[in-house]
Design a protein around this motif. Sequence first.
Motif, PDB file in Angstrom:
ATOM      1  N   UNK A 487      12.695  -9.837  -4.466  1.00  6.76           N
ATOM      2  CA  UNK A 487      12.973  -8.994  -3.309  1.00  6.76           C
ATOM      3  C   UNK A 487      12.229  -9.457  -2.056  1.00  6.76           C
ATOM      4  N   UNK A 488      11.142 -10.174  -2.245  1.00  7.82           N
ATOM      5  CA  UNK A 488      10.340 -10.604  -1.101  1.00  7.82           C
ATOM      6  C   UNK A 488       9.449  -9.466  -0.602  1.00  7.82           C
ATOM      7  N   UNK A 493       3.794  -4.201   4.097  1.00  8.79           N
ATOM      8  CA  UNK A 493       3.202  -4.014   2.779  1.00  8.79           C
ATOM      9  C   UNK A 493       1.836  -4.707   2.696  1.00  8.79           C
ATOM     10  N   UNK A 494       1.719  -5.831   3.406  1.00 10.72           N
ATOM     11  CA  UNK A 494       0.435  -6.553   3.384  1.00 10.72           C
ATOM     12  C   UNK A 494      -0.679  -5.729   4.025  1.00 10.72           C
ATOM     13  N   UNK A 495      -0.336  -4.929   5.044  1.00  9.66           N
ATOM     14  CA  UNK A 495      -1.367  -4.095   5.678  1.00  9.66           C
ATOM     15  C   UNK A 495      -1.863  -3.013   4.729  1.00  9.66           C
ATOM     16  N   UNK A 496      -1.026  -2.640   3.745  1.00 11.81           N
ATOM     17  CA  UNK A 496      -1.456  -1.691   2.721  1.00 11.81           C
ATOM     18  C   UNK A 496      -2.314  -2.382   1.661  1.00 11.81           C
ATOM     19  N   UNK A 497      -2.006  -3.648   1.398  1.00  8.68           N
ATOM     20  CA  UNK A 497      -2.788  -4.416   0.421  1.00  8.68           C
ATOM     21  C   UNK A 497      -4.195  -4.687   0.956  1.00  8.68           C
ATOM     22  N   UNK A 498      -4.292  -5.001   2.262  1.00  2.02           N
ATOM     23  CA  UNK A 498      -5.582  -5.317   2.891  1.00  2.02           C
ATOM     24  C   UNK A 498      -5.828  -4.373   4.067  1.00  2.02           C
TER      25      UNK A 498
END
Length: 540
Positions: A487-488, A493-498
């Motif tokens: 899905x990519x 989403x990256x701002x939620x990861x970091x």
Amino acid sequence: MTHDELQTLLKAKEGEQLEFKEAKQQLDPDELTRYLCALANEGGGRIILGVTDKLPRRVVGSLAFTDLERARKEQTERLQLKVQAEAVDHPDGRVVVFTVPSRPVGVPIHWKGAYLMRAGDALVPMTPDQLKAIFDETVQDYSAEICRRAGLDDLDPACIETFRQMWVATSGNKALKRKPVPQLLEDAELLHRGKVTYAALVLLGTHQALGRHLGMAEVVFEYRSSEASIAHQQRKEYRQGFIGFHDDLWQTINLRNDLFSYLEGFVRRQLPSFNEDVVREAVLNAVSHRDYRKAGSVFVRQFPERIEIVSPGGFPAGITPENLLWNQNPRNRRIADSLRRCGMVERSGQGADRMFSACVREAKLVPDFSRSGAHQVWVSISGKVRDAAFIRFLEQLTAETQATLSVGELLTLDYVQREARIPESLRPHLDRLRDVGAIERSGRKVLLSRRYFELAGRAGVHTRKLGLDRETNKALLLKHIESVSSDGARFDEFTQVLPHLLPSQIKVLLRELKAAGRARVEGQRKSARWYLGGPKKGGR
């Protein structure tokens, strides 16, 4: 209130200044009044409706108080305080916020005869002691009152002459040398129309006079050889004018003031466990701010690695362990003014800010007031040096940059050095600390500059802290990309990861992964998706 401000409140701990209620349909106006009453009695605060009260909180919406202006006026009339009310349109529903200011000084707020406060999740009546403490906030300066039975012969002539010499030295006014004692003390406001004040007794009284008129004006020193020792190894009782014994008290403490030794290059330096200015300031605070209407002595207890000072009466009105650095409200102004006249306040550092600054500069724990309460002020002063490298780091930083660090900046460095969470009130100091080379920032992580780690012989730790953080962040990004598979991954989403990194910093990490062939992006802007591996065959 903006959405961002509301989101910040949703993450805050529920406490004396904040209350959350779902109130999806309605909230009884009387219940609202009770909560606002308790909030006002504890310094003011907010009650927020339409939100769950347990973390993690979520907005559920509220239909309560549709005529918000009418509700606001009703609550203002009930409490005789200016209550504010507003509705916030959140995507998940209407949120209602009532804000109430703090009660006036010396005036507790009640509703239907009940003076309320918070006790966990419940509302309970304030205790008689708490009510008395509030009413006492408007009591006039006790130290300025006249002791009707005392006369000039109750004051120690030696103390008076010491006070005169100190006042001359501080003011430079040599005319004070020639003034008769009654005029000298009248000018110092220790006598009023020839009558002796309680301040005069505290500072200049004889042993016999204090025994007759103000027996609680006593400082008791005790030494214990260990924290576990119940019995004291030495005890001295000082019941006389403070001007006459303050030096002897320090000399008694200094007899067991061990030296901490450390190397600076090829030079061995020594630092006393207990800083004289810090100890004197703490004793001065105890003597000048204690409640002389309460029985009990001031206790100074010395242990090998700390000193604790306990004085009767809680903090003066408006002062707490959290704000004592920034707020002032002397309980016994006449005593405090006299100590300033003779230079003792200057001599001991001119306040709590110097106490805290000295402790940070000597790599010791800052003074601890956490065990203070309604009936006593308790402070613990640590004599243990935690990190000699930090002392050298601050000295070199000051010498090379000529930067003068404020108490707020020093406290911020102390949090950084201990790798503790920096309070929001201190975070504004971070920019200047970075500008003078005291700290470095990696995303939202803050650490002392490389100079400190080199002085501590831990330069590799500095490299690891910065380097590993970067590689760990990249690994987390790759792990998330792998988790979404075909899905990519979207950028948001990256701002939620970091969440501790800024978007611009995450973009830098992604560019590095792309350049290394470990990740690729397809699409542009909002439609962009990230995948594992390098460019597709035939792609860029």
